[in-house]
Design an enzyme around this catalytic site. Sequence first.
Site, mmCIF file in Angstrom:
data_model
loop_
_atom_site.group_PDB
_atom_site.id
_atom_site.type_symbol
_atom_site.label_atom_id
_atom_site.label_comp_id
_atom_site.label_asym_id
_atom_site.label_seq_id
_atom_site.Cartn_x
_atom_site.Cartn_y
_atom_site.Cartn_z
ATOM 1 N N VAL A 1 -4.785 4.929 7.842
ATOM 2 C CA VAL A 1 -6.245 4.750 7.823
ATOM 3 C C VAL A 1 -6.687 3.649 8.789
ATOM 4 O O VAL A 1 -7.848 3.601 9.205
ATOM 5 C CB VAL A 1 -6.736 4.469 6.376
ATOM 6 C CG1 VAL A 1 -6.373 3.054 5.932
ATOM 7 C CG2 VAL A 1 -8.237 4.695 6.253
ATOM 8 N N ARG B 1 10.459 0.436 12.574
ATOM 9 C CA ARG B 1 10.005 1.293 13.686
ATOM 10 C C ARG B 1 10.319 0.575 14.998
ATOM 11 O O ARG B 1 10.552 -0.651 14.980
ATOM 12 C CB ARG B 1 8.490 1.514 13.583
ATOM 13 C CG ARG B 1 8.098 2.337 12.379
ATOM 14 C CD ARG B 1 6.579 2.431 12.255
ATOM 15 N NE ARG B 1 6.215 3.069 11.011
ATOM 16 C CZ ARG B 1 5.173 2.716 10.267
ATOM 17 N NH1 ARG B 1 4.382 1.722 10.629
ATOM 18 N NH2 ARG B 1 4.918 3.369 9.157
ATOM 19 N N GLY C 1 -3.491 -1.843 9.226
ATOM 20 C CA GLY C 1 -2.758 -2.734 10.117
ATOM 21 C C GLY C 1 -3.581 -3.093 11.352
ATOM 22 O O GLY C 1 -3.578 -4.236 11.790
ATOM 23 N N PRO D 1 -4.892 4.613 2.372
ATOM 24 C CA PRO D 1 -3.806 5.541 2.678
ATOM 25 C C PRO D 1 -3.146 5.231 4.024
ATOM 26 O O PRO D 1 -3.756 4.603 4.893
ATOM 27 C CB PRO D 1 -4.514 6.902 2.716
ATOM 28 C CG PRO D 1 -5.944 6.599 2.934
ATOM 29 C CD PRO D 1 -6.199 5.271 2.309
ATOM 30 N N SER D 2 -1.917 5.667 4.139
ATOM 31 C CA SER D 2 -1.166 5.443 5.373
ATOM 32 C C SER D 2 -1.900 6.066 6.557
ATOM 33 O O SER D 2 -2.314 7.220 6.497
ATOM 34 C CB SER D 2 0.225 6.072 5.218
ATOM 35 O OG SER D 2 0.944 5.937 6.400
ATOM 36 N N ARG E 1 -0.149 8.302 16.010
ATOM 37 C CA ARG E 1 0.648 7.063 15.968
ATOM 38 C C ARG E 1 2.102 7.361 16.332
ATOM 39 O O ARG E 1 2.770 6.526 16.950
ATOM 40 C CB ARG E 1 0.543 6.408 14.580
ATOM 41 C CG ARG E 1 1.172 5.020 14.543
ATOM 42 C CD ARG E 1 0.875 4.273 13.265
ATOM 43 N NE ARG E 1 1.629 4.816 12.124
ATOM 44 C CZ ARG E 1 1.550 4.360 10.886
ATOM 45 N NH1 ARG E 1 0.720 3.350 10.615
ATOM 46 N NH2 ARG E 1 2.256 4.896 9.907
ATOM 47 N N ARG F 1 3.262 11.423 3.368
ATOM 48 C CA ARG F 1 2.204 10.403 3.378
ATOM 49 C C ARG F 1 0.830 11.047 3.158
ATOM 50 O O ARG F 1 -0.027 10.479 2.476
ATOM 51 C CB ARG F 1 2.241 9.609 4.691
ATOM 52 C CG ARG F 1 3.404 8.624 4.691
ATOM 53 C CD ARG F 1 3.592 7.875 5.983
ATOM 54 N NE ARG F 1 4.757 6.999 5.861
ATOM 55 C CZ ARG F 1 4.746 5.676 6.014
ATOM 56 N NH1 ARG F 1 3.653 5.056 6.356
ATOM 57 N NH2 ARG F 1 5.842 4.966 5.850
HETATM 58 N N1 LIG Z 1 -11.209 3.798 13.558
HETATM 59 C C1 LIG Z 1 -10.166 4.340 14.173
HETATM 60 N N2 LIG Z 1 -10.348 5.409 14.971
HETATM 61 C C2 LIG Z 1 -9.287 5.996 15.581
HETATM 62 N N3 LIG Z 1 -8.022 5.574 15.472
HETATM 63 C C3 LIG Z 1 -7.788 4.527 14.673
HETATM 64 C C4 LIG Z 1 -8.831 3.850 13.991
HETATM 65 N N4 LIG Z 1 -8.298 2.850 13.275
HETATM 66 C C5 LIG Z 1 -6.975 2.883 13.514
HETATM 67 N N5 LIG Z 1 -6.658 3.869 14.348
HETATM 68 C C6 LIG Z 1 -5.323 4.277 14.810
HETATM 69 O O1 LIG Z 1 -4.718 4.977 13.720
HETATM 70 C C7 LIG Z 1 -3.328 4.756 13.690
HETATM 71 C C8 LIG Z 1 -2.964 4.235 12.318
HETATM 72 O O2 LIG Z 1 -3.475 2.927 12.164
HETATM 73 P P1 LIG Z 1 -2.648 1.809 11.423
HETATM 74 O O3 LIG Z 1 -1.241 1.829 11.843
HETATM 75 O O4 LIG Z 1 -3.429 0.560 11.568
HETATM 76 O O5 LIG Z 1 -2.762 2.386 9.944
HETATM 77 P P2 LIG Z 1 -2.259 1.767 8.567
HETATM 78 O O6 LIG Z 1 -3.309 2.009 7.580
HETATM 79 O O7 LIG Z 1 -1.825 0.366 8.772
HETATM 80 O O8 LIG Z 1 -0.998 2.671 8.248
HETATM 81 P P3 LIG Z 1 0.288 2.377 7.333
HETATM 82 O O9 LIG Z 1 -0.169 2.214 5.959
HETATM 83 O O10 LIG Z 1 1.134 3.596 7.504
HETATM 84 O O11 LIG Z 1 0.959 1.163 7.864
HETATM 85 C C9 LIG Z 1 -3.010 3.779 14.805
HETATM 86 O O12 LIG Z 1 -2.498 4.485 15.895
HETATM 87 C C10 LIG Z 1 -4.369 3.160 15.141
HETATM 88 O O13 LIG Z 1 -4.459 2.782 16.497
HETATM 89 N N1 LIG Z 2 3.043 -2.301 -2.964
HETATM 90 C C1 LIG Z 2 3.289 -2.645 -1.699
HETATM 91 N N2 LIG Z 2 2.954 -1.820 -0.690
HETATM 92 C C2 LIG Z 2 3.196 -2.219 0.553
HETATM 93 C C3 LIG Z 2 3.771 -3.443 0.851
HETATM 94 N N3 LIG Z 2 3.876 -3.564 2.187
HETATM 95 C C4 LIG Z 2 3.366 -2.432 2.715
HETATM 96 N N4 LIG Z 2 2.943 -1.624 1.732
HETATM 97 C C5 LIG Z 2 2.310 -0.309 1.865
HETATM 98 O O1 LIG Z 2 3.271 0.660 2.131
HETATM 99 C C6 LIG Z 2 2.644 1.725 2.817
HETATM 100 C C7 LIG Z 2 3.488 2.183 3.962
HETATM 101 O O2 LIG Z 2 3.642 1.185 4.910
HETATM 102 P P1 LIG Z 2 4.387 1.486 6.289
HETATM 103 O O3 LIG Z 2 4.474 0.180 6.997
HETATM 104 O O4 LIG Z 2 5.713 2.073 5.954
HETATM 105 O O5 LIG Z 2 3.535 2.471 7.036
HETATM 106 C C8 LIG Z 2 1.271 1.216 3.241
HETATM 107 O O6 LIG Z 2 0.303 1.789 2.377
HETATM 108 C C9 LIG Z 2 1.334 -0.242 3.004
HETATM 109 O O7 LIG Z 2 0.087 -0.779 2.631
HETATM 110 C C10 LIG Z 2 4.101 -4.299 -0.232
HETATM 111 O O8 LIG Z 2 4.609 -5.418 -0.084
HETATM 112 N N5 LIG Z 2 3.852 -3.862 -1.479
#
Ligand SMILES: Nc1ncnc2c1ncn2[C@@H]1O[C@H](COP(=O)(O)OP(=O)(O)OP(=O)(O)O)[C@@H](O)[C@H]1O
Ligand SMILES: Nc1nc2c(ncn2[C@@H]2O[C@H](COP(=O)(O)O)[C@@H](O)[C@H]2O)c(=O)[nH]1
Length: 403
Positions: free
Chosen positions: A147, A176, A150, A144-145, A269, A280
Amino acid sequence: MGEAPAYIVDDLENQNGFENGFGSKFKGCKTTTTIGDKTYVIGGGDDESTLFLEVQIFDTATGDWVTPVVLGSKPKSCKGLSAVLLNDRILIVKKGSTPDDCICFLEVNTRFVREQKKIRGTDVVAWSKGVRGDAEKPVVISGPSGVGKGTLISMLMKEFPSMFGFSVSHTTRAPRGMEKDGVHYHFTERSIMEKEIKDGKFLEYASVHGNLYGTSIEAVEVVTDAGKRCILDIDVQGARSVRASSLEAIFIFICPPSMEELETRLRLRGTETEEQILKRLRNAEAEMEQGKSSGIFDHLLYNDNLDECYVSLKKLLGLDGAAAATQRSAPQGIDLPEDHSVSKMDNKIIIKCGTPELEKASKNLIVLDVSSLKGGAPGRTRGLDVYAIDSFSDGLNGINQPS
Ligand SMILES: Nc1ncnc2c1ncn2[C@@H]1O[C@H](COP(=O)(O)OP(=O)(O)OP(=O)(O)O)[C@@H](O)[C@H]1O
Ligand SMILES: Nc1nc2c(ncn2[C@@H]2O[C@H](COP(=O)(O)O)[C@@H](O)[C@H]2O)c(=O)[nH]1
């Protein structure tokens, strides 16, 4: 599919249309392979203008030449070519190439190619590079977004910069603050992305939180061509599509310790509006359910303590301890002498190294065992087993006809 080419290039050159068609394209080396009504002519030029291998198809039923859509990176042209038809792809052994570039595959009927033919309504072939062993499976990371996908991926890429490459997705969402086009995403207008989806540009795509996201075939190829292991950060729908595609990957789902903590991370974030955060979080419930129970994912990881989760991720990818050092070394190539001939016996391709010195030497035959090939375009064809033997080894006497 037949085994041996029924046509040789000289025959084709006498066919109507060859002179005005594509025959002139292949001034250098060329090879033909016939499958049913289609003869695949693969060749290179002998001048600067044709640096890469080209493919043309001669339809023996209609007498027409067809220029197929060629996916994947074209291999560099070379001094000579041998082609061996395997089930759904043609193995190409190149003469005068570097060890990492002498074996490649032209996929003519793999699942990927069949899907692309359907989408595009035209003939399609795809190049994929052959690599030894079972290395380099791409890694799909979902969750999930907020989590921490990244964050974990950044840690991995920072620690192993030469091993991993990120698949840069396309998205219709706005960038962003710190995000750069072409680095974090290819930020694309919806109408353009919809057209590109129709054109078959994407390995997978999905509507996520109200925007389109997709992994282009090229995004995976760029990473693979750089000799790196591809990491895809995609949602659960995308993971399901990739699972059903020809890309053989490891699928990892990242779970938050709790929904409250997920909300805290998203809010801290600070990249989304309140409305987007709520959307989300609503979507996260369904994603969690699918992540845990859909059977798509090979592994589930809890990202509670970030460092602990990262250690677990590395362990899953075989990057803990001594294994990491082995994985970091470049994949082994095949050192083929320019003077060689190629033949096939069952699932083994026998390359006879032909110089007088090598003929006298022991281990003058190189065997490519192709019985366990896996994957392919838009990644690598993995599972090549390569070893050297000498001509008089048991069971291989008499394998000496040049291809
Ligand atoms: N284990 C953790 N404990 C606390 N904070 C965390 C942890 N892992 C990540 N974060 C923080 O949580 C926020 C979300 O992390 P991140 O952007 O990596 O999520 P994501 O899964 O890639 O989200 P998205 O799908 O929206 O791109 C960031 O600010 C990151 O620094
Ligand atoms: N099916 C796909 N999902 C993707 C791709 N690139 C990113 N993602 C997912 O979208 C959400 C939101 O991302 P965000 O950058 O807007 O926070 C996140 O769950 C990503 O894993 C893709 O190419 N295909």
